[in-house]
Design an enzyme around this catalytic site. Structure first.
Site, PDB file in Angstrom:
ATOM      1  N   ASP A 203       0.823  -1.228  -0.014  1.00  0.00           N
ATOM      2  CA  ASP A 203       0.214   0.008   0.051  1.00  0.00           C
ATOM      3  C   ASP A 203       0.894   1.083  -0.055  1.00  0.00           C
ATOM      4  O   ASP A 203       2.238   1.046   0.019  1.00  0.00           O
ATOM      5  CB  ASP A 203      -1.023   0.132   1.017  1.00  0.00           C
ATOM      6  CG  ASP A 203      -2.380   0.446   0.907  1.00  0.00           C
ATOM      7  OD1 ASP A 203      -2.363   1.767   0.454  1.00  0.00           O
ATOM      8  OD2 ASP A 203      -3.318  -0.177   0.985  1.00  0.00           O
ATOM      9  N   HIS A 273      -2.686   3.026  -4.762  1.00  0.00           N
ATOM     10  CA  HIS A 273      -2.079   2.503  -3.519  1.00  0.00           C
ATOM     11  C   HIS A 273      -0.820   2.077  -3.809  1.00  0.00           C
ATOM     12  O   HIS A 273      -0.277   1.063  -3.072  1.00  0.00           O
ATOM     13  CB  HIS A 273      -3.093   1.605  -2.939  1.00  0.00           C
ATOM     14  CG  HIS A 273      -4.197   1.924  -2.485  1.00  0.00           C
ATOM     15  ND1 HIS A 273      -4.560   2.485  -1.056  1.00  0.00           N
ATOM     16  CD2 HIS A 273      -5.628   1.930  -2.722  1.00  0.00           C
ATOM     17  CE1 HIS A 273      -5.547   2.752  -0.850  1.00  0.00           C
ATOM     18  NE2 HIS A 273      -6.518   2.539  -1.983  1.00  0.00           N
ATOM     19  N   GLU A 336      -9.818   2.582  -5.133  1.00  0.00           N
ATOM     20  CA  GLU A 336      -9.520   3.992  -4.934  1.00  0.00           C
ATOM     21  C   GLU A 336      -8.269   4.354  -5.835  1.00  0.00           C
ATOM     22  O   GLU A 336      -7.417   5.193  -5.283  1.00  0.00           O
ATOM     23  CB  GLU A 336      -8.988   4.154  -3.495  1.00  0.00           C
ATOM     24  CG  GLU A 336     -10.174   3.839  -2.501  1.00  0.00           C
ATOM     25  CD  GLU A 336      -9.976   3.836  -0.977  1.00  0.00           C
ATOM     26  OE1 GLU A 336     -10.984   4.147  -0.372  1.00  0.00           O
ATOM     27  OE2 GLU A 336      -8.778   3.471  -0.632  1.00  0.00           O
TER      28      GLU A 336
END
Length: 760
Positions: A203, A273, A336
């Site tokens: 991440d 990410h 995302e």
């Protein structure tokens, strides 16, 4: 021929957030999850120390038997003599693999029979045999004290799971957990009959898997400097925080999980990410920036570019992942992925035109398809978060639904394999109670009863439901700095999810589940697992009539008013309001079957004049988190409930009759939150009167200023500081409002406790 008395079981799916009081104990064993079929027989069998455990089915069955015997020895001190020889006739326990026996449940299913003469466990496959040993282990551990002999009631169980994917996701990217903890966590998953461990390994805040072809991913990407006070050591030097798993450590963890029939599904999150990877190799990014590994939480803007060398780089990564993890599915994230850098990059826009793609969502679909093709060529399947649906997704790709259940339902209707992991339903970073001693997380509660009520196929017709592989809980670790916090968030809620995914829907019964959970809590304590007591703890609520006691589990409660710990002779709460004498401290606990089920909680005599952070109301409640302080480095830290957009608190009907002073414990936090476009929602703070600012206390948020507490000394203290000021005379109850003045929003000031004090 053995004779059995069939116990008729009538189950009611009582799974509301306000469950009924558990019924009196029955003759049923305390098994979790509840089996598909169970019959209680006549009599019992006594398993004695040194008894013979006979194994039929080859080396794999023998390994399962030895692992089972070792666990019984550790937990009860009872030794079993494991032997591969079959047919001697004097075995106390028989474990048998019978692949051709159609009378035995297939797959993970098993048949377990206990009668007056012996115990026999049969399965068609090794994984079913292992699942059966976890049931037998529970029958042998109604308590965890040492024993030379254990009585087991006669029972016949035929069992199989409802869903194939019963899992938990552990985020090791935000906070690194040691390999020993990961193995212990897997052990507890297996004992709960959960079979999938989704491992979030990369991440923005850290890259945790060694990739030999690209060593800077861990040399650089595995380490960050924490935000705020935690980022500097006592000598004033930067702190290097993080860690990673070597390939040898991963192989060991994969082997350990396989021995317990738990599949590890690794996740390499892309194309968003990826800030940690881009910090290590800036040429991977879509912008010209060279970021650091992020110390912040939230949605980040860094994203991979779509050049062929970057595609090849990520395929290199997947090749090494495939070598380490034998799972059918490889998770590529896809969530995302903020497209701003793609929109701003002339190189990316040229690539889109070259590929004939309509927009950035289609570009992400193309990127994911490249990874899917690479995996398919190597005999693997792709799974990703539900955003992968937006750009088009290959037909055989699996979808993990996290933005509620909508994406999962759409994917199932389209024929994709689906894993339900919806937020907030199965996001275990949500707190499980509003108690002041709950650790950090999201205060929008997801209680034990909420998890137990989850239905993976809700809102689907039979055709769509057939595509649901199962479900999993997600343990996002932004607010779980320690392994104890992970365990607190995971257990016992994972036991509730395990039953929701294993047991037949009609067999679920909240009251019986609670009763069966009590001995499981003892097992976790014996294993050193920091399982949350939240469902079993007594809560105290002030009402106009007095103080009302309650608990989430709906168990009976005993209490004292004289400071003694409640025991079996203590008063039983009758359900009304208590009116204790002035100065009395209430101590209370939940009870079941004559023993205490939860920790003792107490309400201090001065509770009416004191509020913890969690007991104050948020003025607007726009984006509330319970955040752990970043100091001190060693030792316990405070937790604060605070609204990231509008840090403002109220104490409704604060009793000011005898209050001459106010004492407030406050802390300062780094504002390390990537809010993306939501940064526009931050409410400006009042202008300060001093350089460091003040805590302003008002009679109502638009009312008279009662006190102004300067923050100059607190500004020099990275941990909790105590402020005190005089209050003007007031009578009756007033709504106090608390807000910090200052320039900007960093640091983020927060309240720990507020106390109203009498005159000196």
């Amino acid at each position: 021929m053995r004779r059995w008395s069939v116990f008729a079981l009538l189950f009611v799916a009582a799974c509301s957030s306000n469950p009924p009081v558990p019924r009196a104990p029955s003759v049923l064993p305390a098994l979790l999850p509840w089996p598909a079929q169970l019959e209680v027989g006549r009599g019992r069998y006594v398993l004695r120390d040194g008894a013979r455990l006979e194994v039929a089915g080859g080396d794999e069955a023998l390994a399962i038997a030895r692992g089972f015997a070792a666990r019984v020895a550790r937990d009860r001190g009872l030794q079993l003599d494991v032997a591969a020889q079959a047919g001697a006739g004097d075995a106390a326990v028989v474990l048998a693999l019978r692949p051709g026996d159609a009378t035995v449940p297939e797959g993970e299913g098993y048949r377990l029979v206990v009668d007056r003469t012996h115990i026999e466990l049969a399965a068609r496959e090794p994984r079913g045999l292992f699942r059966g040993t976890t049931t037998l282990w529970q029958l042998l551990t109604p308590e965890m004290s040492p024993a030379r002999a254990i009585e087991v009631s006669a029972v016949r169980i035929e069992d199989r799971p409802r869903f194939a994917w019963r899992g938990a996701m552990l985020d090791s990217a935000r906070h690194f957990q040691p390999p020993e903890f990961v193995k212990r966590f897997i052990d507890e998953l297996a004992l709960a009959k959960l079979d999938t461990f989704h491992w979030h390994l990369t991440d923005d805040q850290g890259w945790r898997i060694e990739i030999k072809r690209h060593p800077r991913l861990t040399e650089v990407g595995a380490w960050r400097r924490p935000a705020g006070a935690a980022g500097t050591d006592a000598a004033g030097k930067p702190v290097r925080y993080g860690g990673y798993y070597t390939q040898d450590e991963i192989r060991d963890i994969v082997r350990y999980a396989a021995e317990r029939y738990v599949t590890i599904v690794p996740e390499i999150d892309m194309p968003g990410h990826m800030q940690a990877a881009i910090a290590a190799y800036p040429e991977l990014g879509a912008s010209a920036d060279e970021p650091v590994v992020s110390p912040d939480w939230g949605v980040h803007g860094y994203i991979l570019n779509v050049d062929e060398p970057t595609i090849a780089f990520m395929q290199d990564v997947l090749d090494e992942v495939i070598e380490l993890f034998p799972s059918t599915y490889i998770h590529v994230g896809g969530d995302e992925a903020v497209k701003d850098q793609w929109k701003a990059s002339s190189r990316v826009q040229a690539r889109m035109r070259e590929l004939g793609l309509a927009d950035e969502n289609a570009l992400q679909g193309w990127f994911i398809a490249r990874m899917q093709q690479h995996l398919a060529a190597r005999g693997r399947k792709l799974i990703g978060w539900d955003e992968i649906l937006e750009g088009g997704v290959p037909a055989d790709a699996a979808v993990m639904s996290w933005r509620g259940t909508k994406g999962g339902i759409e994917a199932a209707n389209a024929g994709h394999p689906v894993v339900m992991a919806p937020s907030p339903d199965l996001y275990f970073d949500h707190l499980q109670s509003d108690a002041a001693d709950e650790p950090s997380g999201r205060p929008d509660l997801r209680t034990l009863a909420d998890i137990y009520a989850f239905d993976a196929t809700a809102g689907m017709d039979a055709a769509a439901a057939a595509h649901v592989l199962g479900a999993q809980a997600n343990l996002w670790s932004e607010h779980m700095r320690t392994t104890a916090m992970v365990e607190h968030a995971a257990f016992p809620r994972l036991a509730a999810l395990a039953e929701a995914l294993w047991s037949p829907r009609e067999a679920r019964d909240w009251s019986r589940f609670v009763a069966r959970l009590v001995p499981q809590m003892e097992r976790w304590r014996a294993h050193g697992v920091a399982a949350a007591q939240s469902a079993f703890e007594v809560r105290f609520t002030d009402t106009a009539q007095g103080i009302v006691l309650s608990n989430q589990a709906g168990l009976p409660m005993r209490y004292t008013l004289d400071g003694r710990a409640p025991d079996v002779h203590a008063a039983i709460d009758a359900g009304g309001a208590l009116t204790p004498p002035a100065g009395a401290t209430i101590r209370a606990a939940t009870w079941l079957d004559g023993r205490r089920a939860g920790d003792i909680t107490e309400r201090r005599a001065d509770a009416a004049h004191r509020r913890a952070s969690s007991e104050l109301a948020q003025c607007s409640g726009k984006l509330v988190l319970r955040i752990e302080d970043d100091a001190p480095t060693p030792g316990p830290r405070a937790f604060y409930d605070v609204d990231l957009f509008d840090p403002c608190w109220t104490w409704a009907r604060a009793p000011l009759d005898d209050a001459a002073r106010i004492r407030v414990a406050v802390g300062q936090l780094p504002y390390n939150f990537q809010l993306y476009k939501d940064v526009a929602n931050i409410v400006p703070r009042p202008a300060p009167s001093t350089p460091a600012g003040e805590l302003l206390v008002r009679d109502g948020c638009a009312g008279m200023l009662l006190a102004s507490l300067p923050l100059d000394r607190a500004r020099m203290n990275p941990a909790v500081s105590v402020l005190e000021a005089e209050l003007p005379p007031r009578s009756g109850a007033h709504d106090l409002c608390f807000v910090f003045s200052g320039e900007g929003h960093d640091p983020l000031w927060a309240i720990d406790t507020v106390e109203l004090l009498p005159p000196r």
